[in-house]
Design a protein around this motif. Sequence first.
Motif, PDB file in Angstrom:
ATOM      1  N   VAL A   1     -19.070 -17.956 -77.965  1.00 22.32           N
ATOM      2  CA  VAL A   1     -20.467 -18.498 -78.830  1.00 22.32           C
ATOM      3  C   VAL A   1     -21.801 -18.248 -78.171  1.00 22.32           C
ATOM      4  CG1 VAL A   1     -21.557 -20.494 -79.787  1.00 22.32           C
ATOM      5  CG2 VAL A   1     -19.261 -19.795 -80.609  1.00 22.32           C
ATOM      6  N   GLY A   2     -21.628 -18.616 -76.699  1.00 19.78           N
ATOM      7  CA  GLY A   2     -22.768 -18.372 -75.946  1.00 19.78           C
ATOM      8  C   GLY A   2     -23.424 -16.765 -75.615  1.00 19.78           C
ATOM      9  N   ASN A   3     -22.395 -16.065 -75.724  1.00 21.63           N
ATOM     10  CA  ASN A   3     -22.670 -14.661 -75.732  1.00 21.63           C
ATOM     11  C   ASN A   3     -23.109 -14.050 -76.849  1.00 21.63           C
ATOM     12  OD1 ASN A   3     -21.646 -14.298 -72.981  1.00 21.63           O
ATOM     13  ND2 ASN A   3     -19.840 -13.758 -73.337  1.00 21.63           N
ATOM     14  N   LEU A   4     -22.571 -14.482 -77.913  1.00 21.51           N
ATOM     15  CA  LEU A   4     -22.886 -13.899 -79.347  1.00 21.51           C
ATOM     16  C   LEU A   4     -24.147 -14.683 -79.697  1.00 21.51           C
ATOM     17  CD1 LEU A   4     -19.874 -14.362 -81.391  1.00 21.51           C
ATOM     18  CD2 LEU A   4     -20.983 -12.223 -80.546  1.00 21.51           C
ATOM     19  N   GLU A   5     -24.491 -15.897 -79.223  1.00 24.24           N
ATOM     20  CA  GLU A   5     -25.909 -16.447 -79.478  1.00 24.24           C
ATOM     21  C   GLU A   5     -26.991 -15.740 -78.512  1.00 24.24           C
ATOM     22  OE1 GLU A   5     -27.934 -21.050 -79.479  1.00 24.24           O
ATOM     23  OE2 GLU A   5     -26.331 -20.280 -77.885  1.00 24.24           O
ATOM     24  N   LYS A   6     -26.754 -15.356 -77.302  1.00 25.68           N
ATOM     25  CA  LYS A   6     -27.685 -14.456 -76.416  1.00 25.68           C
ATOM     26  C   LYS A   6     -27.888 -13.178 -77.035  1.00 25.68           C
ATOM     27  CE  LYS A   6     -26.207 -16.281 -72.006  1.00 25.68           C
ATOM     28  NZ  LYS A   6     -25.129 -16.059 -71.015  1.00 25.68           N
ATOM     29  N   ALA A   7     -27.012 -12.499 -77.758  1.00 27.12           N
ATOM     30  CA  ALA A   7     -26.950 -11.213 -78.427  1.00 27.12           C
ATOM     31  C   ALA A   7     -27.638 -11.413 -79.657  1.00 27.12           C
ATOM     32  CB  ALA A   7     -25.770 -10.745 -78.714  1.00 27.12           C
ATOM     33  N   GLY A   8     -27.941 -12.710 -80.300  1.00 28.02           N
ATOM     34  CA  GLY A   8     -28.923 -12.905 -81.447  1.00 28.02           C
ATOM     35  C   GLY A   8     -27.852 -13.006 -82.779  1.00 28.02           C
ATOM     36  N   SER A   9     -26.516 -13.064 -82.652  1.00 25.80           N
ATOM     37  CA  SER A   9     -25.597 -13.106 -83.736  1.00 25.80           C
ATOM     38  C   SER A   9     -25.293 -14.179 -84.264  1.00 25.80           C
ATOM     39  CB  SER A   9     -24.203 -12.264 -83.167  1.00 25.80           C
ATOM     40  OG  SER A   9     -24.501 -10.881 -82.927  1.00 25.80           O
ATOM     41  N   VAL A  10     -25.444 -15.465 -83.559  1.00 30.15           N
ATOM     42  CA  VAL A  10     -25.189 -16.562 -83.732  1.00 30.15           C
ATOM     43  C   VAL A  10     -26.155 -17.541 -83.399  1.00 30.15           C
ATOM     44  CG1 VAL A  10     -23.633 -18.726 -83.448  1.00 30.15           C
ATOM     45  CG2 VAL A  10     -22.715 -16.559 -83.284  1.00 30.15           C
ATOM     46  N   VAL A  11     -26.428 -18.636 -84.486  1.00 30.72           N
ATOM     47  CA  VAL A  11     -27.518 -19.476 -84.337  1.00 30.72           C
ATOM     48  C   VAL A  11     -26.714 -20.999 -84.391  1.00 30.72           C
ATOM     49  CG1 VAL A  11     -29.434 -18.166 -85.172  1.00 30.72           C
ATOM     50  CG2 VAL A  11     -27.913 -19.675 -86.628  1.00 30.72           C
TER      51      VAL A  11
END
Length: 156
Positions: free
Chosen positions: A83-93
């Motif tokens: 989730v942290g990586n997906l959040e950094k990539a802008g895919s998850v909020v």
Amino acid sequence: MRKQKPEIPAPGEGKRGEEGYLGYLLRQAAGAYRLRVERALDEFGVTQPQFATLTMLSAYPGISNADLARLAVLTPQTVSVIVGNLEKAGSVVRKPHAVHGRIQHLDLSDSGRALLKKCRERVQRLERQLTAGLSANDERAVRRWLVAVAIAGAAG
């Protein structure tokens, strides 16, 4: 005289074939499937666990990390990293829970939904290849059996 090592059988042969233990065959099949998914999604920089995470967030928006871990069949620590990586990539909020300040609800961003759409197309192609030799009844039987295995495992 030295004893010769037995030759390692290829998938589908020996204990890696129809005479093998079901648990091993399930693990072997899951590993082969995961590798195929990883290769199919490599172009997008998405791993199979990330794909599972995106898929579950799409199906169940607003869930917590703990619920996501259970749904994606991953450890809470793994989900936290994903989730942290997906959040950094802008895919998850992340959105704070209305009542419980420490709980964060997760959702896909617009770019996360677009990424999932591209990934889904690839994975659906793989799944069509997997089921190409099965009749509709056979596919339903396989699906029922896999669900029954999962339910029995969850029950203890």
